[in-house]
Design a protein around this motif. Structure first.
Motif, short mmCIF file in Angstrom:
data_model
loop_
_atom_site.label_atom_id
_atom_site.label_comp_id
_atom_site.label_asym_id
_atom_site.label_seq_id
_atom_site.Cartn_x
_atom_site.Cartn_y
_atom_site.Cartn_z
N LEU A 426 61.38 66.43 17.45
CA LEU A 426 61.03 66.72 18.84
C LEU A 426 60.74 68.20 19.04
O LEU A 426 59.78 68.58 19.73
CB LEU A 426 62.16 66.28 19.77
N VAL A 427 61.56 69.07 18.44
CA VAL A 427 61.34 70.51 18.56
C VAL A 427 60.00 70.89 17.91
O VAL A 427 59.25 71.73 18.43
CB VAL A 427 62.51 71.29 17.91
N LEU A 428 59.69 70.26 16.78
CA LEU A 428 58.41 70.52 16.12
C LEU A 428 57.25 70.07 17.00
O LEU A 428 56.22 70.75 17.07
CB LEU A 428 58.37 69.79 14.78
N LEU A 429 57.39 68.95 17.70
CA LEU A 429 56.34 68.48 18.60
C LEU A 429 56.09 69.50 19.72
O LEU A 429 54.94 69.82 20.04
CB LEU A 429 56.72 67.12 19.19
N ILE A 430 57.16 70.01 20.31
CA ILE A 430 57.00 71.01 21.38
C ILE A 430 56.37 72.29 20.82
O ILE A 430 55.54 72.92 21.48
CB ILE A 430 58.38 71.31 22.03
#
Length: 584
Positions: A426-430
């Motif tokens: 999720l952090v990578l997506l953001i």
């Protein structure tokens, strides 16, 4: 009498009740010795082949198919039983049974369960199933397209997921199903059109609480992930940034390459990301986690902006509000299938390499040829921010230290995993949103550090998303998440060290910047975009990111640490700032 002897003694003239009772005994019998197990499986398979496929005499009749396949399924759950089912003639028989028994869905599904269990236990069976002699992959694509229930969707997806796990074993099949339009599909589509239709169908099923809908979407998304990861490595694909160095197929990092044939999968993935009910208290559970895994393989660029972020004007100041969560216990996930353990997926390796790619590349511009995606009103930036806030609030309640043992215990309760595995995707997506779209980057930054942010107390002590993000930068136990979080904040600040230090205080980001090669506090200038004062006009300390009077307390603390020898003078951020003329 053993179950093998009992079954062997049957004939076509045996009473139907006796045959039914014997099959039930086999299905419920404890494990039997390997030779007997293998022999019994082959006897039952041969009888099914005779009566269902060949139309020849057999101990069984068509109505016995479900019970007989249930017995085979039980016997095939152990490795030596799977060895028999993995033989080409037996795999071919099971796939033919699944087709021939379509008018008896329960029996057809039992045949598919036998295949899925076999593929799980026998890797050679996956290659054999895709062979021309069996053509099991294409059969499953057709079964997926025709599936009318979540269970049948789940089973077809599970088999296709296992068959496509390795690009080496399934490269020709993956290229074929993505590139070949099937005239008997609606719109003459490919596998991606089938997946898109099924995703939309399963969203409705999940909202209705239909049994097996979560399981079906999870395995459909696992298949989707395999296709999105492998196909750009197999077919001629576009580099997503001029700074990426071409590398061998095995070394290509997920998300660095893209092929326009995959464009159509983004809209249905975005719809699923936006609309599936969130579980509570931890929203990052399957199938949402698998949606995110697929989304991080897809470029964020100008041509797909309307799909990712919608076409309506966005407010930069309104922080996303959490959606009403759904309890994980209130929505049935369906247990009608066998609890087949999923093989160790390579997702973690792919995602870790993708994070490393972001770290090494700094700021990238994702550019590729224009797409024809239809606009969407969705805003994935807002949704992702909301999910990050909810998840961190669950695992890091209040102002708890991320390295507190209670955090690791909570992760284990949620599935014997780590905060790294749960949150890094999720952090990578953001991070990709921030790198790929300036408006999304600005909005995310203003949600996290708004102009009216209360800076009277240390930012890293805050019991909110900002405080949790900053505390993770000092984590020892969650090293991958620590790096990913640093990259997210860095991308949010234009990949600029001065801007990062200005928004969050050099003291909070010093460790991250050190690994970026920035060994002392960078100058904070107007060009960095970071606020030099609070909304009320008070100066912001560049070391702490707080108001000056709060910084005085920290100065005293650092001074005491230095005098007691706990902190070397060269490591005192205040001494450095004075020496460099940054404290006025």
């Amino acid at each position: 009498m053993s179950v093998l002897q009992a079954y062997s003694s049957l004939s076509s003239s045996s009473p139907r009740a006796t045959i039914s009772h014997t099959l039930q005994l086999i299905a419920g019998a404890p494990p039997i010795d390997p030779p007997s197990c293998k022999a019994l499986i082959q006897l039952i398979i041969d009888d099914l082949q005779a009566v269902i496929i060949d139309g020849s005499p057999s101990r069984l009749i068509r109505d016995d198919a479900f019970s007989a396949l249930s017995a085979v399924k039980g016997l095939g759950k152990i490795p030596h039983g799977a060895q028999v089912l993995a033989l080409v003639p037996n795999l071919k028989c099971l796939m033919m049974l699944a087709i021939k028994l379509e008018t008896a869905p329960d029996a057809s599904n039992e045949a598919l369960k036998c295949v899925a269990n076999t593929l799980l236990l026998s890797e050679p069976a996956r290659t054999r199933l895709l062979s021309q002699e069996i053509d099991g992959g294409n059969i499953c694509v057709d079964l997926l397209q025709k599936s009318a229930t979540p269970e049948s969707t789940f089973l077809s997806s599970r088999i296709l997921f296992l068959c496509t796990a390795s690009s080496h074993q399934s490269s020709a099949f993956i290229e074929s199903i993505i590139e070949t339009k099937r005239t008997h599909f609606p719109g003459n589509g490919t596998i991606l059109d089938v997946i898109a239709f099924k995703l939309d169908d399963l969203i409705a099923s999940m909202k209705a609480g239909t049994k097996m809908s979560r399981n079906a979407m999870t395995d459909l998304l696992k298949l989707t992930f395999n296709l999105l990861v492998h196909y750009p490595k197999l077919a001629p694909s576009e580099l997503q940034s001029p700074g990426i160095v071409c590398s061998p197929v095995d070394q290509k990092v997920m998300g660095d390459f893209w092929n326009s044939r995959l464009d159509g999968i983004l809209p249905p993935l975005v719809r699923a990301f936006q609309t599936i009910p969130l579980s509570s208290p931890n929203p990052l559970t399957s199938p949402l986690t698998h949606i995110i895994h697929s989304l991080i393989t897809i470029p964020v660029d100008a041509s797909s902006r309307a799909v990712w972020f919608g076409t309506c004007p966005h407010s930069h100041s309104t922080t996303p509000q959490p959606s009403p969560p759904e309890s994980t216990t209130s929505s049935p996930t369906g247990s009608g299938h066998d609890n087949q353990s999923t093989p160790k997926e390579p997702k973690a390796r792919h995602i870790e390499r993708a994070i490393s790619s972001v770290i090494s590349a700094g700021r990238r511009s994702f550019c590729c040829s224009p797409r024809s995606d239809s606009p969407s009103a969705a805003d994935c930036a807002s949704r992702a921010y909301e999910i990050l806030d909810m998840t961190l609030a669950h695992f890091l309640p209040g102002d708890i230290d991320p390295d507190d043992p209670a955090v690791r215990d909570l992760c284990k309760i949620d599935g014997d995993t780590s905060l790294d595995e749960i949150l890094c995707p999720l952090v990578l997506l953001i991070t990709r949103f921030c790198l790929g779209d300036d408006d999304a980057k600005t909005r995310i930054r203003q949600w996290l550090v708004p102009e009216n942010l209360d800076r009277t107390h240390p930012l890293e002590k805050r019991a909110d998303l900002l405080g949790r993000c900053l505390r993770l930068l000092a984590s020892v136990y969650h090293s991958r998440l620590k790096d990913a979080m640093g990259e997210m904040l860095y991308a949010m600040c234009d990949s600029n060290a001065s801007s990062l230090a200005g928004y969050f205080g050099y003291g909070n980001v010093a460790g991250f910047l050190y690994h970026k090669g920035v060994v002392s506090a960078p100058p904070v200038s107007a060009a960095s975009g970071a606020p030099p004062t609070t909304a009320s006009g008070l100066p912001i300390n560049p070391i702490t990111g707080t108001k000056e009077h709060e910084a005085e307390k920290l100065f005293v603390l650092f001074d005491r640490l230095e005098k007691t020898g706990a902190l070397p003078p060269s490591q005192n951020p205040y001494r450095k700032a004075f020496q460099e003329g940054k404290m006025g």
